[in-house]
Structure formats: structure tokens, C-alpha cells
Design a protein around this motif. Structure first.
Motif, mmCIF file in Angstrom:
data_model
loop_
_atom_site.group_PDB
_atom_site.id
_atom_site.type_symbol
_atom_site.label_atom_id
_atom_site.label_comp_id
_atom_site.label_asym_id
_atom_site.label_seq_id
_atom_site.Cartn_x
_atom_site.Cartn_y
_atom_site.Cartn_z
ATOM 1 N N LEU A 24 0.861 -1.188 0.000
ATOM 2 C CA LEU A 24 0.000 0.000 0.000
ATOM 3 C C LEU A 24 0.898 1.238 0.000
ATOM 4 O O LEU A 24 1.793 1.362 0.835
ATOM 5 N N THR A 25 0.635 2.154 -0.922
ATOM 6 C CA THR A 25 1.572 3.271 -1.124
ATOM 7 C C THR A 25 0.907 4.641 -1.069
ATOM 8 O O THR A 25 1.379 5.585 -1.693
ATOM 9 N N LEU A 70 5.436 2.981 -5.601
ATOM 10 C CA LEU A 70 4.973 1.689 -6.104
ATOM 11 C C LEU A 70 6.014 1.078 -7.039
ATOM 12 O O LEU A 70 6.260 -0.135 -7.014
ATOM 13 N N LYS A 71 6.638 1.914 -7.866
ATOM 14 C CA LYS A 71 7.651 1.406 -8.792
ATOM 15 C C LYS A 71 8.829 0.806 -8.022
ATOM 16 O O LYS A 71 9.353 -0.259 -8.397
ATOM 17 N N GLU A 112 -1.605 -5.453 -6.216
ATOM 18 C CA GLU A 112 -1.368 -4.027 -6.375
ATOM 19 C C GLU A 112 -0.318 -3.732 -7.442
ATOM 20 O O GLU A 112 -0.194 -2.604 -7.910
ATOM 21 N N PHE A 113 0.471 -4.762 -7.827
ATOM 22 C CA PHE A 113 1.508 -4.566 -8.823
ATOM 23 C C PHE A 113 0.991 -4.794 -10.243
ATOM 24 O O PHE A 113 1.724 -4.586 -11.207
ATOM 25 N N VAL A 114 -0.245 -5.242 -10.363
ATOM 26 C CA VAL A 114 -0.820 -5.585 -11.664
ATOM 27 C C VAL A 114 -1.698 -4.439 -12.160
ATOM 28 O O VAL A 114 -2.544 -3.919 -11.425
ATOM 29 N N CYS A 115 -1.487 -4.017 -13.400
ATOM 30 C CA CYS A 115 -2.292 -2.935 -13.978
ATOM 31 C C CYS A 115 -3.735 -3.396 -14.158
ATOM 32 O O CYS A 115 -3.979 -4.472 -14.725
#
Length: 476
Positions: free
Chosen positions: A277-278, A463-464, A407-410
Motif C-alpha cells: 500500500l503506497t 509503487l515502482k 497491487e503490482f498488476v495494472c
């Protein structure tokens, strides 16, 4: 999924700590106040904020019943409050007068610990408000404390990096260097781990520190066999000092917050990352799970407290990878496929799929040719929709099998993001995908279908970094 459902922004300075009871959330801050909120609608209670401390409030915690709240401060005091009316019940002064950094109730509510910047530790009688025992660590400030679930011992953490274990009579049982650059927080899982051979119970302990690590320990203590602390593992994910950690009430998840501004939720069984979570814009200083609901609170130096809600799918994810994959592979029965079709608004096809005995394995192997020739689905639009849904399912299977946090998936491409950006709807997308979407879809949100207030896209650097850290760990 984890959803941000509320943001509290009432404090005028850094949020240092947050804590849940069964019905309330408490937060404290450098602004010298403690605030109380109802979990029903997150409104602040009429008698909040609580004011007495003359300097920053570092920690707050509820008694197990939730009727009493303790707070401690740089002013050298630990204060007890009646949560029902905000009345101050007692002011307990650290004998040395040193700033108090941490306080914690025992599981039976009889005792309260307070640890100070000069290394002194006091065990207070929480009924009489009188000093019961006192001690100290050799070096550093006391900044963390956690009681074992059965209350027979507790652990403190110091700024020098030592974990020290004490029994209920304040006798030092063990001390060990845990984090080279200093400990910041520690927490016990409330769920014991049993040893089937000898019938003993062990407890999981999590600690985190300035060395950017979260460590898991296995702790046991009996009067016959004595005390034992064993290092188990180190959880990766953060790239900066980790300031907070906390177990969920059922022990299935562990959350951590860091100077890298991120919050990471781990599955305690597999130690995989479930969510990153960012949303905080400065250091994350505190995190806490609610005892009876699927809520998580995270506080930050950005002066806010974010309230997150987990859905049941996340709880299902907090199991072994094998159990996760079983939900999305050829283990599906024909009935499971029928349920899935209904959930995708394709219930008109249930009869056709049943007639052709389509189970999970068959579902994943369907093609546009087999839909037309074998299942006799005449509508091109319907065949396209089915294929699109099956492809989404395949992507999800692939995602789970590789352990990629959602959360890492578009949301558009359903692929791991390389250049994530935040759109004006608050969601993160792959930059190229959302740019194409906006140009073709008249600026509607892919997640809400509402018009985007703005076409501005902001790079999500936090997130990156989290994705890059995950990739490095995963490739290892």
C-alpha cells in the motif's frame, strides 16, 4: 483486495501510534493529543481529543476490555483514560523522569509496562496505579514492548538493537542482538504454534528495525524447560528503515510500515507479500489491525491515519500457495464453472457448459473455435465476452502462481506494471495503458466508469520501487 475506506486528518503533526479496541480507534501525535474515533462511522467522539500531555505523545494502547486507554509522552508520564467519557484516571510518572516511548497492557489487564528513553522499564499495577517492579536495559532507549498472548512474559526492544525477554516478575530471561541499527517495534501473534510431539506451545514474534528488515522469531517459555528464542526468517520488501509491525488477530497476516512510505501486508504462513500500500506521502510510523473486523489502520508523518478494509478474498489469499492455486486451476468442478459463469454475468451459458461437461481444465483450454464449433455459441459478441473472461482468469492464475501482489498488476492490462502512474481517480495504472485508455475512452475511469476529473498522470515512484524490490527478490 484491500480498499482504502477512510482517511483521518485531524492531527496537526506526525501521527506516532494508532490502536484498536473492539469499538474504537485511538491515535496519538507529536501535537500532544490523543484522538478517539468510533469504528461504526469513524466519527470523532465528543470528548476527543484527550489533552494533558505537555510534549509529544509517543504511544497509546487499550486495555483488553477497551474501557481504559493508556498514553505516554516525552513529558515523562504515562496517563490512563476512561474511554467512555474521556476522564483522566491516573498520571504515572516515570521514576527517572525520562521521556516515555512505549506502553503496553498485559493480557489480563492487571499490569502496564512503560519504557523510557534512558532504558528504564516500569511494571505498573493497572488497578492501584502504583509501581510494582522496575528495571532497565544496559544500553539504549526502550522503544518497543509486547506481551506474550498468555501473559507469562514480555519482550522489549531497544534503540541499540537488543530484544530483551522478561518474566512477569521483571526478571530478565534473555537478551539478544536482533537488529544491528536498532529496533523500532515488535509484536506477538495471538495464535500459538503447537509442537505435536511434545505438546508444547510456541509463539511467533515479529520485530523490525533501522536495518530495513522485518524478522520472525519463535518463542517458547515453560517453568520446567525455561525460555527459548529462535530466529526463524527475515521478510523482504522494504528499502528503508521499518518503523512498525503488527500481526492480524487471527495470526494469518503481518503488516509493516516504513520510511520508504509503503505498507506491506505479508501472509505469515508462506511469508509472501499479499499487498503493498503506497498512499502515504511521508514515513509510515504505525500500523494496527482491528481485533474483530477486517480493518487495518496506518499512520504517518503526513499527519494522516488511513483506514483499510480487507475483503474475504484477501483472507483466502492468506493461506498456502497450493490452496490459492486450487481455486483457479483445473481442480474446478463443473459446478464451480457454473458459479463462475454466473459471477461473470454469463448465466445463460450454464446449461450449454453443463451439457458439454466443462470443468476447470476444459474451461482454461477453450478457444474461439471450440466455442463456435463445439459449444455452438452463435453470437460473436458473446463468444468474445467469454474468451475475454477466460483470458482474465488465465492471467489471474498466472499472477497467483508467480505470487505477484495484486497491487503490482495494472487493472487495464492485468500485467505487472513497469511504469506505474496515479490517475485522478486515485488508482495506479501502467502509464502507456492508461494514456491509450484516456485517448480512446473519453477520459472515463477504468475502475469506476466515472469521468476522470483530470487527465493528469502522476508517476507512482513508491509503487515502482516496491515492484522493483519484489522483482529482485522473486528473481533470486
Amino acid at each position: 483486495m484491500v480498499k482504502l475506506i477512510h482517511t483521518l486528518a485531524d492531527h496537526g503533526d506526525d501521527v506516532n501510534c494508532c490502536a484498536f479496541s473492539f469499538s474504537l480507534l485511538a491515535t496519538c501525535s507529536l501535537d500532544k493529543t490523543i484522538r478517539l474515533y468510533s469504528l461504526h462511522d469513524f466519527t470523532e467522539l465528543p470528548h476527543s481529543p484527550l489533552k494533558f500531555h505537555t510534549y509529544a505523545v509517543h504511544c497509546c494502547c487499550f486495555s483488553p476490555s477497551g474501557r481504559i486507554l493508556a498514553s505516554c509522552s516525552t513529558d515523562g508520564t504515562t496517563v490512563l483514560w476512561n474511554t467512555e467519557n474521556g476522564q483522566m484516571l491516573a498520571v504515572m510518572e516515570q521514576p527517572s523522569g525520562s521521556p516515555v516511548r512505549v506502553c503496553q497492557f498485559s493480557p489480563d489487564s492487571r499490569c502496564l509496562t512503560s519504557g523510557a528513553a534512558d532504558g528504564t522499564l516500569v511494571l505498573w499495577n493497572a488497578q492501584s496505579y502504583k509501581l510494582y517492579r522496575c528495571g532497565s536495559v544496559k544500553d539504549g532507549s526502550l522503544v518497543a514492548c509486547a506481551f506474550s498472548p498468555n501473559g507469562s512474559f514480555f519482550v522489549t526492544g531497544s534503540s541499540c538493537g537488543d530484544l530483551t525477554v522478561w518474566d512477569d516478575k521483571m526478571r530478565c530471561l534473555h537478551s539478544e542482538k536482533a537488529h544491528d541499527l536498532g529496533i523500532t517495534c515488535c509484536d506477538f501473534s495471538s495464535q500459538p504454534v503447537s509442537d505435536g510431539e511434545q505438546g508444547l506451545q510456541f509463539f511467533r514474534l515479529a520485530s523490525c528495525g533501522q536495518d530495513c528488515q522485518v524478522k520472525i522469531w519463535i518463542v517458547s517459555f515453560t517453568h520446567i524447560l525455561g525460555f527459548e528464542l529462535k530466529y526463524k526468517s527475515t521478510l523482504s520488501g522494504h528499502c528503508a528503515p521499518v518503523l512498525a509491525c503488527a500481526f492480524s488477530h487471527d495470526g494469518q497476516m503481518l503488516v509493516s510500515g516504513s520510511v520508504d512510505k509503503s505498507v506491506i501486508v505479508y501472509d505469515t504462513n508462506t511469508e509472501n507479500i499479499l499487498h503493498t500500500l503506497t498512499q502515504h506521502t511521508r514515513y509510515v510510523t504505525t500500523c494496527a489491525f482491528a481485533p474483530n473486523t477486517l480493518l487495518l489502520a496506518t499512520g504517518s508523518m503526513d499527519k494522516t491515519v488511513n483506514i483499510w478494509q480487507f475483503d474475504l478474498e484477501t483472507l483466502c489469499q492468506a493461506r498456502s500457495t497450493e490452496d490459492q492455486l486450487k481455486q483457479f486451476t483445473e481442480d474446478w468442478s463443473e459446478e464451480d464453472v457454473s458459479t463462475w459463469l454466473c459471477a461473470q454475468d454469463l448465466k445463460d451459458l450454464v446449461g450449454i457448459f453443463k451439457m458439454n461437461n466443462i470443468d476447470g481444465k476444459e474451461l482454461l483450454s477453450l478457444t474461439k473455435e471450440s466455442l463456435a464449433d463445439d459449444l455452438k455459441i452463435e453470437s460473436l459478441g458473446l463468444r468474445s465476452k467469454v474468451l475475454r473472461k477466460i483470458e482474465e482468469l488465465r492471467t489471474k492464475v498466472k499472477s497467483l502462481s508467480s505470487g505477484i501482489p495484486d497491487e503490482f498488476v495494472c487493472p487495464i492490462t492485468r500485467e505487472l506494471m513497469k511504469d506505474p502512474v496515479i490517475a485522478s481517480d486515485g488508482y495506479s495504472y501502467e502509464k502507456e495503458a492508461i494514456e491509450n485508455w484516456i485517448s480512446k475512452k473519453k477520459r472515463t475511469s477504468p475502475m469506476t466508469n466515472l469521468v476522470l476529473p483530470s487527465a493528469v498522470l502522476t508517476p507512482n515512484r513508491t509503487l515502482k520501487m516496491a515492484i522493483n524490490r519484489w522483482l529482485e527478490t522473486h528473481q533470486k
